[in-house]
Design an enzyme around this catalytic site. Structure first.
Site, PDB file in Angstrom:
ATOM      1  N   GLU A  64      -6.951   4.754   7.489  1.00  0.00           N
ATOM      2  CA  GLU A  64      -6.727   6.180   7.174  1.00  0.00           C
ATOM      3  C   GLU A  64      -7.944   6.768   6.461  1.00  0.00           C
ATOM      4  O   GLU A  64      -8.283   7.931   6.658  1.00  0.00           O
ATOM      5  CB  GLU A  64      -5.439   6.332   6.342  1.00  0.00           C
ATOM      6  CG  GLU A  64      -4.206   6.097   7.211  1.00  0.00           C
ATOM      7  CD  GLU A  64      -2.996   5.549   6.473  1.00  0.00           C
ATOM      8  OE1 GLU A  64      -2.949   5.624   5.232  1.00  0.00           O
ATOM      9  OE2 GLU A  64      -2.086   5.026   7.157  1.00  0.00           O
ATOM     10  N   SER A  91       3.118  -2.523  10.352  1.00  0.00           N
ATOM     11  CA  SER A  91       4.573  -2.553  10.559  1.00  0.00           C
ATOM     12  C   SER A  91       5.198  -3.911  10.202  1.00  0.00           C
ATOM     13  O   SER A  91       6.107  -4.379  10.896  1.00  0.00           O
ATOM     14  CB  SER A  91       4.925  -2.127  11.985  1.00  0.00           C
ATOM     15  OG  SER A  91       4.501  -0.786  12.203  1.00  0.00           O
ATOM     16  N   ASN A 126       0.880  -1.183   0.000  1.00  0.00           N
ATOM     17  CA  ASN A 126       0.000   0.000   0.000  1.00  0.00           C
ATOM     18  C   ASN A 126       0.910   1.223   0.000  1.00  0.00           C
ATOM     19  O   ASN A 126       1.484   1.562   1.019  1.00  0.00           O
ATOM     20  CB  ASN A 126      -0.895  -0.017   1.244  1.00  0.00           C
ATOM     21  CG  ASN A 126      -1.689   1.271   1.387  1.00  0.00           C
ATOM     22  OD1 ASN A 126      -1.851   2.013   0.412  1.00  0.00           O
ATOM     23  ND2 ASN A 126      -2.176   1.537   2.581  1.00  0.00           N
ATOM     24  N   TRP A 127       1.002   1.855  -1.173  1.00  0.00           N
ATOM     25  CA  TRP A 127       1.931   2.984  -1.294  1.00  0.00           C
ATOM     26  C   TRP A 127       1.388   4.279  -0.683  1.00  0.00           C
ATOM     27  O   TRP A 127       2.105   5.267  -0.630  1.00  0.00           O
ATOM     28  CB  TRP A 127       2.263   3.218  -2.775  1.00  0.00           C
ATOM     29  CG  TRP A 127       3.253   2.253  -3.329  1.00  0.00           C
ATOM     30  CD1 TRP A 127       3.890   1.251  -2.655  1.00  0.00           C
ATOM     31  CD2 TRP A 127       3.734   2.217  -4.672  1.00  0.00           C
ATOM     32  NE1 TRP A 127       4.746   0.586  -3.510  1.00  0.00           N
ATOM     33  CE2 TRP A 127       4.666   1.155  -4.757  1.00  0.00           C
ATOM     34  CE3 TRP A 127       3.474   2.960  -5.824  1.00  0.00           C
ATOM     35  CZ2 TRP A 127       5.330   0.844  -5.938  1.00  0.00           C
ATOM     36  CZ3 TRP A 127       4.129   2.639  -7.004  1.00  0.00           C
ATOM     37  CH2 TRP A 127       5.050   1.591  -7.055  1.00  0.00           C
ATOM     38  N   LYS A 128       0.113   4.273  -0.309  1.00  0.00           N
ATOM     39  CA  LYS A 128      -0.501   5.494   0.241  1.00  0.00           C
ATOM     40  C   LYS A 128      -0.264   6.652  -0.741  1.00  0.00           C
ATOM     41  O   LYS A 128      -0.287   6.441  -1.941  1.00  0.00           O
ATOM     42  CB  LYS A 128       0.060   5.791   1.635  1.00  0.00           C
ATOM     43  CG  LYS A 128       0.034   4.564   2.536  1.00  0.00           C
ATOM     44  CD  LYS A 128       0.266   4.870   3.977  1.00  0.00           C
ATOM     45  CE  LYS A 128       0.390   3.573   4.746  1.00  0.00           C
ATOM     46  NZ  LYS A 128       0.047   3.681   6.136  1.00  0.00           N
ATOM     47  N   GLU A 147      -5.799  -5.112  10.328  1.00  0.00           N
ATOM     48  CA  GLU A 147      -4.785  -4.101  10.599  1.00  0.00           C
ATOM     49  C   GLU A 147      -5.090  -3.377  11.911  1.00  0.00           C
ATOM     50  O   GLU A 147      -5.894  -2.436  11.925  1.00  0.00           O
ATOM     51  CB  GLU A 147      -4.747  -3.075   9.465  1.00  0.00           C
ATOM     52  CG  GLU A 147      -4.403  -3.669   8.116  1.00  0.00           C
ATOM     53  CD  GLU A 147      -3.711  -2.651   7.231  1.00  0.00           C
ATOM     54  OE1 GLU A 147      -2.598  -2.954   6.775  1.00  0.00           O
ATOM     55  OE2 GLU A 147      -4.255  -1.555   7.011  1.00  0.00           O
ATOM     56  N   HIS A 167      -9.539   1.286   4.465  1.00  0.00           N
ATOM     57  CA  HIS A 167      -8.282   1.434   5.207  1.00  0.00           C
ATOM     58  C   HIS A 167      -8.534   2.378   6.386  1.00  0.00           C
ATOM     59  O   HIS A 167      -9.325   3.315   6.277  1.00  0.00           O
ATOM     60  CB  HIS A 167      -7.186   1.987   4.289  1.00  0.00           C
ATOM     61  CG  HIS A 167      -5.832   1.928   4.896  1.00  0.00           C
ATOM     62  ND1 HIS A 167      -5.395   2.852   5.820  1.00  0.00           N
ATOM     63  CD2 HIS A 167      -4.823   1.031   4.756  1.00  0.00           C
ATOM     64  CE1 HIS A 167      -4.170   2.532   6.207  1.00  0.00           C
ATOM     65  NE2 HIS A 167      -3.798   1.426   5.571  1.00  0.00           N
ATOM     66  N   GLY A 219       2.220   1.985  10.606  1.00  0.00           N
ATOM     67  CA  GLY A 219       3.196   3.063  10.445  1.00  0.00           C
ATOM     68  C   GLY A 219       3.872   3.477  11.744  1.00  0.00           C
ATOM     69  O   GLY A 219       4.516   4.519  11.810  1.00  0.00           O
ATOM     70  N   GLY A 269       2.579  -1.151   4.263  1.00  0.00           N
ATOM     71  CA  GLY A 269       2.743   0.242   3.869  1.00  0.00           C
ATOM     72  C   GLY A 269       4.205   0.589   3.669  1.00  0.00           C
ATOM     73  O   GLY A 269       4.787   0.340   2.607  1.00  0.00           O
ATOM     74  N   GLY A 270       4.818   1.132   4.709  1.00  0.00           N
ATOM     75  CA  GLY A 270       6.183   1.658   4.624  1.00  0.00           C
ATOM     76  C   GLY A 270       7.196   0.739   3.946  1.00  0.00           C
ATOM     77  O   GLY A 270       7.957   1.177   3.074  1.00  0.00           O
TER      78      GLY A 270
HETATM   79  C1  PEP Z   1      -0.829   0.057   5.828  1.00  0.00           C
HETATM   80  O1  PEP Z   1      -0.695   1.146   5.315  1.00  0.00           O
HETATM   81  O2  PEP Z   1      -1.823  -0.629   5.561  1.00  0.00           O
HETATM   82  C2  PEP Z   1       0.205  -0.425   6.742  1.00  0.00           C
HETATM   83  C3  PEP Z   1       0.056  -1.592   7.321  1.00  0.00           C
HETATM   84  O3  PEP Z   1       1.293   0.401   6.922  1.00  0.00           O
HETATM   85  P1  PEP Z   1       2.701  -0.004   7.630  1.00  0.00           P
HETATM   86  O4  PEP Z   1       3.131  -1.300   7.014  1.00  0.00           O
HETATM   87  O5  PEP Z   1       3.612   1.127   7.278  1.00  0.00           O
HETATM   88  O6  PEP Z   1       2.432  -0.140   9.079  1.00  0.00           O
END
Ligand code: PEP
Length: 249
Positions: A96, A212, A9-11, A166, A94, A172, A233-234
């Site tokens: 966010e 994470s 997930n590049w956001k 999640e 999500h 994040g 994500g990251g």
């Molecule tokens: C996400 O954006 O869905 C996520 C899990 O981010 P991260 O891996 O950075 O915690």
């Protein structure tokens, strides 16, 4: 047998130039037999990524869509528009989107139904806030969100849905849920799907962990019987790290 799925997930990161450069680096590498690899990118990157992904086993996904097919919804994108591009997946609900764009369970459900209508596979996110976890409400929150998101789907559609568990406090933050805690909640979510659609659907639905996940902890999650991959994500933003995640699955 459920095929593990790693979805990046590049956001709101990467220009088209950055996205195509990333893809050139992961092509042929983030492609592992028996693992599904999906990159969920900003809308503006999708045409270039779909083009770059031709002939590879990497699927391209979006991170949101509107539930209506068309209409006066300034700034929105429909499932049909994504499908026309060759997009295969769409992340829905999500945390966010729920937190910053007021997405409710009802909206997530409408979007999930609309995704199937457009021929897209939804990756539906569920998960508790830190205060909900501390109050002992993790499972109840996940049950409500899962049942609401899948409401009105056929059993076949529910089985095709990818659910991403999640925990919001783990996104994040560098604080990940332990693999055994994540397994416990994910096994419970599978039970919720069983209650809603029956045993066969529950056994087929893929449930990812997200929060994470990194190359150095992916193996712990993948070793759990109910965890079918990760939404990342990251750690999905760097080619070497994304390749390691797909290899680690
Ligand atoms: C996400 O954006 O869905 C996520 C899990 O981010 P991260 O891996 O950075 O915690």
């Amino acid at each position: 047998m459920r095929k593990p799925i790693i979805a990046g997930n590049w956001k709101m990161f990467k220009t088209v130039a950055e996205a195509t450069s990333f893809f050139a680096d992961v092509k042929g590498k983030a492609e592992v037999e028996g693992v599904e690899s999906v990159i969920c990118a900003p809308f503006t990157n999708l045409p270039a990524l779909v083009e770059a992904a031709k002939g590879t086993s990497i699927a391209i996904g979006a991170q949101n869509m509107h539930f209506e097919e068309s209409g006066a919804f300034t700034g929105e994108i429909s499932g049909a528009m994504l499908k026309e591009l060759g997009v295969q997946y769409v992340i829905l609900g999500h945390s966010e989107r729920r937190a910053y764009f007021a997405e409710t369970d009802e909206i997530v459900n409408k979007k999930t139904q609309a995704a199937f209508k457009s021929g897209l596979t939804p990756i539906v996110c569920v998960g508790e806030k830190l205060e909900e976890r501390e109050a002992g409400h993790t499972k109840e929150v996940c049950k409500v969100q899962t049942e609401a998101a899948l409401q009105g789907l056929t059993a076949e559609q529910a089985a095709q849905t990818v659910i991403a568990y999640e925990p919001i406090w783990a996104i994040g933050t560098g604080k990940s849920s332990t693999a055994t805690d994540a397994e416990d909640v994910i096994a419970y979510i599978r039970d919720v799907v069983k209650g809603q659609f029956g045993e066969e659907t529950a056994a087929a639905v893929r449930i990812q962990y997200g929060g994470s996940v990194k190359p150095n902890n992916i193996a712990e999650y993948m070793a759990q019987p109910n965890i079918d991959g990760a939404l990342v994500g990251g750690a999905s933003l760097e080619p070497a790290s994304y390749i390691a995640l797909v290899e680690g699955a």
